[in-house]
Design an enzyme around this catalytic site. Sequence first.
Site, PDB file in Angstrom:
ATOM      1  N   CYS A  37       8.916 -32.029  15.935  1.00  0.00           N
ATOM      2  CA  CYS A  37       9.988 -31.928  15.626  1.00  0.00           C
ATOM      3  C   CYS A  37      10.127 -31.441  14.149  1.00  0.00           C
ATOM      4  CB  CYS A  37      10.582 -33.412  15.309  1.00  0.00           C
ATOM      5  SG  CYS A  37      10.851 -34.136  16.868  1.00  0.00           S
ATOM      6  N   ARG A  40       7.694 -23.785  16.145  1.00  0.00           N
ATOM      7  CA  ARG A  40       6.926 -25.077  16.597  1.00  0.00           C
ATOM      8  C   ARG A  40       7.352 -25.697  17.860  1.00  0.00           C
ATOM      9  NH1 ARG A  40       5.745 -27.926  11.373  1.00  0.00           N
ATOM     10  NH2 ARG A  40       6.587 -29.809  12.499  1.00  0.00           N
ATOM     11  N   TRP A  75      11.580 -32.306  19.613  1.00  0.00           N
ATOM     12  CA  TRP A  75      10.674 -32.182  20.521  1.00  0.00           C
ATOM     13  C   TRP A  75      10.389 -33.485  20.891  1.00  0.00           C
ATOM     14  CZ3 TRP A  75       7.098 -28.777  22.929  1.00  0.00           C
ATOM     15  CH2 TRP A  75       5.991 -29.637  23.762  1.00  0.00           C
ATOM     16  N   ASN A 129      10.895 -37.394  12.297  1.00  0.00           N
ATOM     17  CA  ASN A 129       9.636 -36.851  13.199  1.00  0.00           C
ATOM     18  C   ASN A 129       8.696 -37.844  13.376  1.00  0.00           C
ATOM     19  OD1 ASN A 129      10.962 -34.324  12.831  1.00  0.00           O
ATOM     20  ND2 ASN A 129       9.267 -33.358  11.600  1.00  0.00           N
ATOM     21  N   GLY A 130       7.948 -38.018  14.315  1.00  0.00           N
ATOM     22  CA  GLY A 130       6.840 -38.982  14.394  1.00  0.00           C
ATOM     23  C   GLY A 130       7.190 -40.064  15.592  1.00  0.00           C
ATOM     24  N   GLU A 168     -15.825 -27.154  29.005  1.00  0.00           N
ATOM     25  CA  GLU A 168     -14.754 -26.799  28.396  1.00  0.00           C
ATOM     26  C   GLU A 168     -15.293 -25.714  27.164  1.00  0.00           C
ATOM     27  OE1 GLU A 168     -11.677 -26.842  28.335  1.00  0.00           O
ATOM     28  OE2 GLU A 168     -10.947 -26.715  26.273  1.00  0.00           O
ATOM     29  N   LYS A 218     -13.817 -22.072  26.657  1.00  0.00           N
ATOM     30  CA  LYS A 218     -13.070 -21.581  25.130  1.00  0.00           C
ATOM     31  C   LYS A 218     -13.603 -20.462  24.851  1.00  0.00           C
ATOM     32  CE  LYS A 218     -10.441 -23.464  24.989  1.00  0.00           C
ATOM     33  NZ  LYS A 218      -9.461 -24.487  25.470  1.00  0.00           N
ATOM     34  N   GLU A 251     -12.442 -17.219  27.180  1.00  0.00           N
ATOM     35  CA  GLU A 251     -11.060 -16.987  27.114  1.00  0.00           C
ATOM     36  C   GLU A 251     -10.835 -16.373  25.573  1.00  0.00           C
ATOM     37  OE1 GLU A 251      -9.194 -21.250  26.634  1.00  0.00           O
ATOM     38  OE2 GLU A 251      -7.706 -19.725  27.296  1.00  0.00           O
ATOM     39  N   HIS A 287     -32.217 -24.495  39.648  1.00  0.00           N
ATOM     40  CA  HIS A 287     -32.086 -23.903  41.023  1.00  0.00           C
ATOM     41  C   HIS A 287     -31.412 -22.578  41.145  1.00  0.00           C
ATOM     42  CE1 HIS A 287     -33.346 -27.761  42.263  1.00  0.00           C
ATOM     43  NE2 HIS A 287     -32.701 -28.451  41.164  1.00  0.00           N
ATOM     44  N   LYS A 323       0.286 -18.678  27.915  1.00  0.00           N
ATOM     45  CA  LYS A 323       0.251 -20.065  27.599  1.00  0.00           C
ATOM     46  C   LYS A 323       0.895 -21.091  28.725  1.00  0.00           C
ATOM     47  CE  LYS A 323      -0.514 -23.682  24.776  1.00  0.00           C
ATOM     48  NZ  LYS A 323      -2.066 -24.040  24.836  1.00  0.00           N
TER      49      LYS A 323
HETATM   50  C1  F6R Z   1      -7.175 -22.845  28.155  1.00  0.00           C
HETATM   51  C2  F6R Z   1      -5.875 -23.182  28.763  1.00  0.00           C
HETATM   52  C3  F6R Z   1      -5.706 -23.276  30.197  1.00  0.00           C
HETATM   53  C4  F6R Z   1      -4.847 -24.284  30.412  1.00  0.00           C
HETATM   54  C5  F6R Z   1      -4.248 -24.107  32.006  1.00  0.00           C
HETATM   55  C6  F6R Z   1      -3.401 -25.672  32.265  1.00  0.00           C
HETATM   56  O1  F6R Z   1      -7.450 -23.002  26.796  1.00  0.00           O
HETATM   57  O2  F6R Z   1      -5.196 -23.570  27.794  1.00  0.00           O
HETATM   58  O3  F6R Z   1      -6.952 -23.288  30.984  1.00  0.00           O
HETATM   59  O4  F6R Z   1      -5.386 -25.501  30.194  1.00  0.00           O
HETATM   60  O5  F6R Z   1      -3.594 -23.156  32.218  1.00  0.00           O
HETATM   61  O6  F6R Z   1      -2.183 -25.540  31.655  1.00  0.00           O
HETATM   62  P1  F6R Z   1      -1.510 -26.880  31.564  1.00  0.00           P
HETATM   63  O7  F6R Z   1      -2.263 -27.843  30.882  1.00  0.00           O
HETATM   64  O8  F6R Z   1      -0.377 -26.474  30.631  1.00  0.00           O
HETATM   65  O9  F6R Z   1      -1.014 -27.451  32.736  1.00  0.00           O
END
Ligand code: F6R
Length: 609
Positions: free
Chosen positions: A2, A27, A74, A100-101, A482, A486, A489, A505, A604
């Site tokens: 928010c 945001r 939000w 907010n919160g 993970e 990271k 990507e 293996h 995203k």
């Molecule tokens: C990697 C990343 C993606 C998401 C994936 C699922 O940093 O952000 O691998 O995790 O596309 O996205 P959500 O969680 O929005 O379903």
Amino acid sequence: MCGIVGYIGDKQAIPFLLDGMSKLEYRGYDSAGVAVYNKGKICIEKCVGRLEALKQKLKGNMPEGTMGIGHTRWATHGRPSDVNSHPHADSSGEFVVVHNGIIENYLGLKQDLQAKGHTFLSETDTEVVAHLMSEYYTGDFEDTVKKVLGMIEGSYSLVFMCAKEPGKLICTKKSNPLVIGLGNGENFIASDIPAIIAKTRRTFIMSDGEIATVTKDNVWVQDINGTPISKKIFEVNWNAEAAEKGGFEHFMLKEIYEQPKAMRDTMLGRLAKTNDAVVFSELNWTPEELKGINKIFIVACGTAYHAGVVGKYYIEQMARISVEVDIASEFRYRLPIIDGNCLCIVISQSGETIDTLEALKEAKRLGARTLAVTNVVGSSIAREADQVVYTYAGPEIAVASTKAYTTQLLIMLLLSMYIAQLRNTVTVDRLQELIVGIREIPEQIHKMLENVEQIKIFATKYGSSEDAFFLGRSLDYAVALEGALKLKEISYIHAEAYAAGELKHGTLALIVEGVPVIVLATQPDVYEKTISNLQEVKARDAVVIGIGMEGDKKLAQHADHVIYIPKTDKYLAPLEAVLPLQLLAYYAALTRGCDVDKPRNLAKSVTVE
Ligand code: F6R
């Protein structure tokens, strides 16, 4: 997350409020609203949707007034809708508030107020605050704010208006940001600096527990006991773009640093004060219902899938229910054996990932009970699932997920403790041990983030490598997955995660002189075996960066470099061990000149199959 803006001065408030709110749009938000005082009345206009929708609503009907507050919401409590949008008022409309919160104890307060005759229009926690103001008004606005602050628990930044006492806005905060901007004959309030820098660069940042009374010519700050506080004014010298990122170079880095707060918000209200139980008031499971579940499926994509892998270890080890973790795009087409005795947990930051949504629908079609873990209230996945548990990470803007992941891990841990508690597969002592540890996590992460020099050095040194490997066993393996994602990507370095025992293996053939291998060694049950695997790669002249718990001298003897995380419980280690991996990826990407926040070919929210 928010956004809050406030104005008091000689000019019309609305143009500033709308402009300030537009500066907070980045945001993320789902609704917007304003409240303006004029001639003894406070006029509120608000609606769901973009700021443009609010502007259209105000067109030709612009409320006049030189004192006002605005909010971009939000959703956290209650889906995005016109009535749930802020500002909120009490029934008389004389007390208005933006927030907010999260007000943790709002349900109890709401019930008390309802018993006293208050009626509520929205599903929000915030509306309770406006009603508390009117119920407990002492005849003095400041006093009443203090009284109400004594009643509410949780995290907040709040701005209050009172039609009975115009000419002042009162604001306060706890664990949420709030800044005051100082002008000439006008003053400003905002949750974030970008909202005010077009008007003034003279600002001060509010600290937790401070209460500011803002008039057009003055700002007076005190604590809840009335002790005056003098604030240091500083000149903001960031440009608008830097201000959006809170002074960080990238949203990803900002979001990495927001993790302590995201964790705090996500655990809020979910840990019993007595530290002996996990509370999910949003879930109405009974031990009997849970007895009927003999299998859990966790389904997700990408980073969320990796959180699911961690969740599998947690649930199986603590709650003793068998768990399968599936990549959502595979789940639907593999004819999963799933029925009414199964629970399907889907995890999704955005709540809109089409593969996850379709997998959820498939699980429902097959009769499974479903639970969504998501960061976006009212998202498609939240609406589709039988039950929802929210992560409170706030909007994630960088494509690479960081704070959403750590809050997903936290929820998976809490869920497994909650299921274990209902199934009696965990002792109260163990629950207590974990809850005490969980409460310490935000501060421990905060401390880790204060000391990242060593990680920057490693990232610069090994950032030119074309390959990297991440090894670990058990929960360390889940976190390694993970770490590799990271790095891939955002830095475009080819990275692979392996269960440390699996390397020999086949993949050991790729371990040659100088290849960086990150070995996670935080899990006591498999520690010795992990060290043996470390030696296997060392023997092939790889450069080993070990990640272990503070005080682990053995790891330092075997690895070329060591990054320590604070000593913690084995189940909490993933929440901390991922931090150096996120930062390694970030700084490696910087070294290679990559566009950190918008990596090539990625989006995203993935709404195509
Ligand atoms: C990697 C990343 C993606 C998401 C994936 C699922 O940093 O952000 O691998 O995790 O596309 O996205 P959500 O969680 O929005 O379903």
